[in-house]
Design a protein around this motif. Structure first.
Motif, PDB file in Angstrom:
ATOM      1  N   ARG A 112     -33.879   0.453   9.014  1.00  0.00           N
ATOM      2  CA  ARG A 112     -32.849  -0.572   8.857  1.00  0.00           C
ATOM      3  C   ARG A 112     -32.637  -1.262  10.192  1.00  0.00           C
ATOM      4  O   ARG A 112     -32.624  -0.631  11.247  1.00  0.00           O
ATOM      5  N   ILE A 113     -32.472  -2.548  10.133  1.00  0.00           N
ATOM      6  CA  ILE A 113     -32.117  -3.348  11.301  1.00  0.00           C
ATOM      7  C   ILE A 113     -30.698  -3.829  11.067  1.00  0.00           C
ATOM      8  O   ILE A 113     -30.461  -4.749  10.284  1.00  0.00           O
ATOM      9  N   ALA A 114     -29.744  -3.139  11.739  1.00  0.00           N
ATOM     10  CA  ALA A 114     -28.321  -3.363  11.471  1.00  0.00           C
ATOM     11  C   ALA A 114     -28.067  -3.063   9.993  1.00  0.00           C
ATOM     12  O   ALA A 114     -28.338  -1.972   9.518  1.00  0.00           O
ATOM     13  N   TYR A 115     -27.608  -4.051   9.221  1.00  0.00           N
ATOM     14  CA  TYR A 115     -27.259  -3.844   7.816  1.00  0.00           C
ATOM     15  C   TYR A 115     -28.484  -3.943   6.904  1.00  0.00           C
ATOM     16  O   TYR A 115     -28.462  -3.463   5.780  1.00  0.00           O
ATOM     17  N   TRP A 116     -29.578  -4.558   7.393  1.00  0.00           N
ATOM     18  CA  TRP A 116     -30.669  -4.974   6.521  1.00  0.00           C
ATOM     19  C   TRP A 116     -31.866  -4.030   6.573  1.00  0.00           C
ATOM     20  O   TRP A 116     -32.180  -3.457   7.606  1.00  0.00           O
ATOM     21  N   THR A 117     -32.549  -3.917   5.436  1.00  0.00           N
ATOM     22  CA  THR A 117     -33.846  -3.253   5.399  1.00  0.00           C
ATOM     23  C   THR A 117     -34.905  -4.223   5.905  1.00  0.00           C
ATOM     24  O   THR A 117     -34.662  -5.429   6.038  1.00  0.00           O
ATOM     25  N   LEU A 118     -36.095  -3.700   6.185  1.00  0.00           N
ATOM     26  CA  LEU A 118     -37.200  -4.569   6.602  1.00  0.00           C
ATOM     27  C   LEU A 118     -37.496  -5.627   5.540  1.00  0.00           C
ATOM     28  O   LEU A 118     -37.860  -6.762   5.866  1.00  0.00           O
ATOM     29  N   LEU A 119     -37.346  -5.259   4.268  1.00  0.00           N
ATOM     30  CA  LEU A 119     -37.598  -6.224   3.205  1.00  0.00           C
ATOM     31  C   LEU A 119     -36.611  -7.381   3.284  1.00  0.00           C
ATOM     32  O   LEU A 119     -36.979  -8.542   3.103  1.00  0.00           O
ATOM     33  N   SER A 120     -35.341  -7.087   3.566  1.00  0.00           N
ATOM     34  CA  SER A 120     -34.339  -8.140   3.694  1.00  0.00           C
ATOM     35  C   SER A 120     -34.654  -9.053   4.874  1.00  0.00           C
ATOM     36  O   SER A 120     -34.499 -10.277   4.795  1.00  0.00           O
ATOM     37  N   VAL A 121     -35.100  -8.457   5.993  1.00  0.00           N
ATOM     38  CA  VAL A 121     -35.481  -9.255   7.159  1.00  0.00           C
ATOM     39  C   VAL A 121     -36.687 -10.131   6.819  1.00  0.00           C
ATOM     40  O   VAL A 121     -36.759 -11.302   7.223  1.00  0.00           O
ATOM     41  N   HIS A 122     -37.627  -9.570   6.072  1.00  0.00           N
ATOM     42  CA  HIS A 122     -38.800 -10.327   5.621  1.00  0.00           C
ATOM     43  C   HIS A 122     -38.362 -11.558   4.816  1.00  0.00           C
ATOM     44  O   HIS A 122     -38.869 -12.673   5.033  1.00  0.00           O
ATOM     45  N   VAL A 123     -37.423 -11.372   3.909  1.00  0.00           N
ATOM     46  CA  VAL A 123     -36.921 -12.492   3.103  1.00  0.00           C
ATOM     47  C   VAL A 123     -36.246 -13.527   3.997  1.00  0.00           C
ATOM     48  O   VAL A 123     -36.438 -14.739   3.820  1.00  0.00           O
ATOM     49  N   GLY A 124     -35.457 -13.060   4.975  1.00  0.00           N
ATOM     50  CA  GLY A 124     -34.789 -13.982   5.883  1.00  0.00           C
ATOM     51  C   GLY A 124     -35.768 -14.840   6.669  1.00  0.00           C
ATOM     52  O   GLY A 124     -35.599 -16.058   6.787  1.00  0.00           O
ATOM     53  N   PHE A 125     -36.817 -14.213   7.207  1.00  0.00           N
ATOM     54  CA  PHE A 125     -37.844 -14.976   7.930  1.00  0.00           C
ATOM     55  C   PHE A 125     -38.515 -15.984   6.994  1.00  0.00           C
ATOM     56  O   PHE A 125     -38.788 -17.131   7.382  1.00  0.00           O
ATOM     57  N   GLY A 126     -38.798 -15.556   5.771  1.00  0.00           N
ATOM     58  CA  GLY A 126     -39.464 -16.445   4.823  1.00  0.00           C
ATOM     59  C   GLY A 126     -38.638 -17.668   4.490  1.00  0.00           C
ATOM     60  O   GLY A 126     -39.157 -18.794   4.428  1.00  0.00           O
ATOM     61  N   LEU A 127     -37.331 -17.470   4.285  1.00  0.00           N
ATOM     62  CA  LEU A 127     -36.461 -18.604   3.971  1.00  0.00           C
ATOM     63  C   LEU A 127     -36.308 -19.529   5.177  1.00  0.00           C
ATOM     64  O   LEU A 127     -36.252 -20.756   5.030  1.00  0.00           O
TER      65      LEU A 127
END
Length: 360
Positions: A112-127
């Protein structure tokens, strides 16, 4: 491999520059579209959406390598920088961030990076990549030419990229299985398992801004209305859990859990209020304003849960009442339900509400 030999290899295999640029643009768009679509896919029959997303991602890696190799001097030589170069660098950072977090997640890394999983961070970068790519394209716009897309060699190169991407994915899955990494026990969605029973067995997650204060069960009531002959309001004490369902909850933040849920079968509730003959959909509404709608036949088989794993639902998991919709992704399992509406149409506005619910 020497620098000269590397340049020779790249010259032989790389597509035309404009073809690389426009292929990246199209593939990023398809990646975003398939990624967003994957959020709504919970049944195994939807596996092609995820497979396409993964293969396209690996293909982007090769195309991005061609692109970065071609512009490396322009980026590394600060004397050649222009105002648009900063946008180009940010675009590259977002692309590399999306690709690296995606591959680390697929490889089994579960951090986890702070509140987010790696998958959530992946989605953030993609958007973030979408507006950056459009801005980058606007500063260096070169319309595609037919000659860049013609020729047998071009077709063979792209077919080779796609086949190689599929092979890389197969090898990665084999490595996960042999090394027994966290990627070997994923669902087809990529989600990792969370074992155990009850509230403590799986994470508490909220969609966007949904984070209400704990609900006073004595003051709460469930309203059932719309296209019904006998609308009702049920206080918590009047709820009589009489249905149990073992169902898999697959959260879009990257985990899944199989739990035994108990509560009220929605079909029994619809019979109690005598849903009208022209009713086609059922909308489940949260105290936050969040809502989701199911076709009435699917809704009949859903459960409004009061308990999970034999425990009363905690507030974080949607207590006092949460929708359990087998085959749907976690964000469609509405938490803190206080209203059920029987309707004669779907609710396309629910997509907008998912983004603004919970905000004052």
């Amino acid at each position: 491999m020497s620098g000269k030999r590397l340049r020779t290899v790249f010259a032989r295999v790389q597509p035309a520059p404009r073809l690389v640029d426009w292929s990246l643009f199209v593939l990023v768009g398809l990646e975003v579209a398939s990624g967003l679509l994957s959020f709504t896919v919970g049944r195994p029959s939807g596996w092609p959406v995820f497979e396409f997303h993964r293969i396209a991602g690996v293909t982007i890696v090769a195309l991005l390598a061609f692109k970065l190799y071609r512009v490396r001097r322009r980026i590394l030589d600060r004397d050649r920088w222009m105002p648009s170069t900063a946008v180009s660098v940010l675009t590259a950072v977002a692309a590399l961030g999306a690709l690296s977090t995606g591959f680390l997640w697929v490889a089994g890394l579960d951090v986890r990076i702070a509140y987010w999983t790696l998958l959530s961070v992946h989605v953030g970068f993609g958007l973030a990549l979408v507006p950056l790519l459009i801005a980058h394209l606007s500063t260096r716009f070169r319309p595609p030419r037919r000659v860049d897309f013609e020729g047998r060699r071009t077709a063979v190169r792209f077919a080779g990229l796609v086949v190689a991407s599929a092979v890389v994915l197969r090898l990665q899955r084999l490595a996960n299985a042999v090394l027994e990494t966290g990627g070997s026990d994923r669902r087809f969605t990529g989600s990792q398992p969370r074992e155990g029973a009850g509230n403590a067995a799986f994470p508490v997650t909220s969609w966007v801004a949904d984070d209400p204060d704990p609900i006073d069960r004595d003051a709460w009531a469930l309203s059932v209305d719309g296209l019904v002959a006998s609308p009702i309001d049920l206080e918590f004490g009047a709820l009589e859990p009489d249905a149990e369902r073992e169902a898999l909850l697959d959260c879009t933040s990257g985990w899944y859990t199989v739990q035994r849920w108990s509560g009220i079968r929605v079909g029994d509730l619809l019979e109690r209020v005598d849903a009208e003959a022209d009713a086609t959909h059922v909308r489940f509404v949260s105290v936050t304003g969040y809502r989701w709608t199911l076709p009435i036949e699917e809704a009949r088989d859903a459960v409004l849960a009061t308990h999970v794993g034999g425990e009363r639902l905690s507030h974080g998991h949607g207590g006092p009442l949460r929708l359990v919709a087998p085959g749907r992704r976690g964000f469609q399992w509405v938490k803190w339900v206080d209203r059920v509406e029987v309707r004669d149409r779907p609710d396309p506005a629910q997509w907008l509400v998912t983004l603004i619910s919970g905000f004052d």
